[in-house]
Design a protein around this motif. Structure first.
Motif, short mmCIF file in Angstrom:
data_model
loop_
_atom_site.label_atom_id
_atom_site.label_comp_id
_atom_site.label_asym_id
_atom_site.label_seq_id
_atom_site.Cartn_x
_atom_site.Cartn_y
_atom_site.Cartn_z
N THR A 154 -0.26 11.35 2.37
CA THR A 154 -0.76 9.99 2.03
C THR A 154 -0.16 8.28 1.74
N LEU A 155 1.28 9.06 0.68
CA LEU A 155 1.55 7.83 0.08
C LEU A 155 2.98 7.71 1.12
N GLN A 156 3.31 8.12 2.29
CA GLN A 156 4.15 7.85 3.54
C GLN A 156 3.45 6.54 3.89
N TRP A 185 2.04 3.62 2.80
CA TRP A 185 2.70 2.87 1.46
C TRP A 185 3.41 2.21 1.42
N LEU A 186 4.99 3.68 1.58
CA LEU A 186 5.87 3.53 1.36
C LEU A 186 6.48 2.55 2.84
N ALA A 241 9.45 8.95 -2.50
CA ALA A 241 8.58 10.05 -3.04
C ALA A 241 8.97 11.43 -2.85
N VAL A 273 7.87 10.09 -8.22
CA VAL A 273 7.46 8.07 -7.66
C VAL A 273 8.14 7.88 -8.01
N LEU A 293 2.25 1.68 -9.92
CA LEU A 293 2.60 1.59 -8.00
C LEU A 293 1.41 0.86 -7.76
N LEU A 324 -1.60 1.59 -7.63
CA LEU A 324 -2.54 2.62 -6.96
C LEU A 324 -3.49 3.23 -7.79
N TRP A 334 -4.19 10.30 -3.90
CA TRP A 334 -3.94 8.62 -4.20
C TRP A 334 -5.51 7.77 -3.55
N LEU A 370 -6.27 6.93 0.86
CA LEU A 370 -4.62 6.34 1.64
C LEU A 370 -5.05 7.25 2.59
#
Length: 242
Positions: free
Chosen positions: A40-42, A44-45, A53, A78, A168, A170, A189, A197
């Motif tokens: 789920t962070l990808q 966002w990145l 991350a 992260v 972050l 978040l 997240w 996310l």
């Protein structure tokens, strides 16, 4: 048993240092929880020009650690303000920066160390600005800390039930649902306003929904055009000649 000295150049880089100790994740639930946080962070990145991350990989923070062959690493971490590229391990002196956020996934065998030993290490040696822990099998056992004046201060849960991450921009919250076929309460997240996310499946569902909406709009436009053409023909006008 006396450890053999490592025959590596100093200071070593990630290419010189061990990056695998052969120890697997404790359970399927722990592995899925790690995957959910990173997956789920990808997106966002992807919207940032910087950031990294990682999960279940070694973190090197001092030469004493290397000499003692004290291999350790966060379950999830992260880092912002660093180039986007592949890493074998996170080597603080090579990157010139440590993690901004660390998350440890508790288990019966690691909970005490994660709450005491690792917390102290992240606070006093690695100086990680924010530290969180979560027990995938006991979701009530979760906490967050922020480094203030060299010491971790507990983070309070906000009115929406989230732990904020200032590093972050978040939040972390507990989400009850199914991930990869497993129904559970997961650490996940979210945006500061509490929007989760998306997972890959969420993004696929959103894309399918958009495609269906486009199909329906195109069909409605076609129907309106056909209706207009019928009215013109009823008036004795050939719409093909307009």
């Amino acid at each position: 048993m006396v450890s053999q000295p490592l025959d590596i150049p100093l200071p070593p880089t990630q290419d010189d240092l061990p990056c695998d100790d052969g120890v697997p994740m404790a359970t399927q639930r722990h592995k899925l929880q790690l995957d959910l946080l990173l997956e789920t962070l990808q997106p966002w990145l992807a919207q940032r020009h910087d950031g990294y991350a990682g999960g279940n990989m070694f973190l090197y923070y001092s030469m004493a650690q290397v000499r003692n062959q004290d291999y350790m690493g966060p379950d999830v971490f992260v880092v912002v303000d660093v180039p986007k590229k592949e890493r074998k391990s996170w080597v603080v002196w090579e990157e010139e920066k440590g993690p901004d956020v660390v998350i440890e996934l508790l288990s019966a065998s690691t909970a005490r160390y994660d709450k005491m030993g690792k917390k102290r290490l992240y606070e006093q040696q690695v100086r990680v600005p924010e530290y969180f822990w979560f027990d995938p099998f006991n979701p009530e056992d979760w906490a967050g800390f922020r480094l203030v004046g060299g010491r971790y201060e507990p983070l309070g849960v906000n009115d929406a039930g989230f732990l904020p991450s200032e590093s972050l921009g978040l939040s972390l919250g507990r989400w009850s649902g199914q991930y990869q076929g497993v129904e559970a309460v997961w650490l996940r997240w979210a945006t500061p306003s509490g929007v989760w996310l998306p997972t890959k499946d969420d993004l696929l569902t959103q894309e399918r929904r958009r495609a269906e909406q486009e199909r329906q709009r195109a069909q409605q436009e076609h129907q309106r055009a056909e209706h207009l053409a019928e009215r013109l023909r009823a008036m004795g006008v050939d719409p093909d000649e307009l």
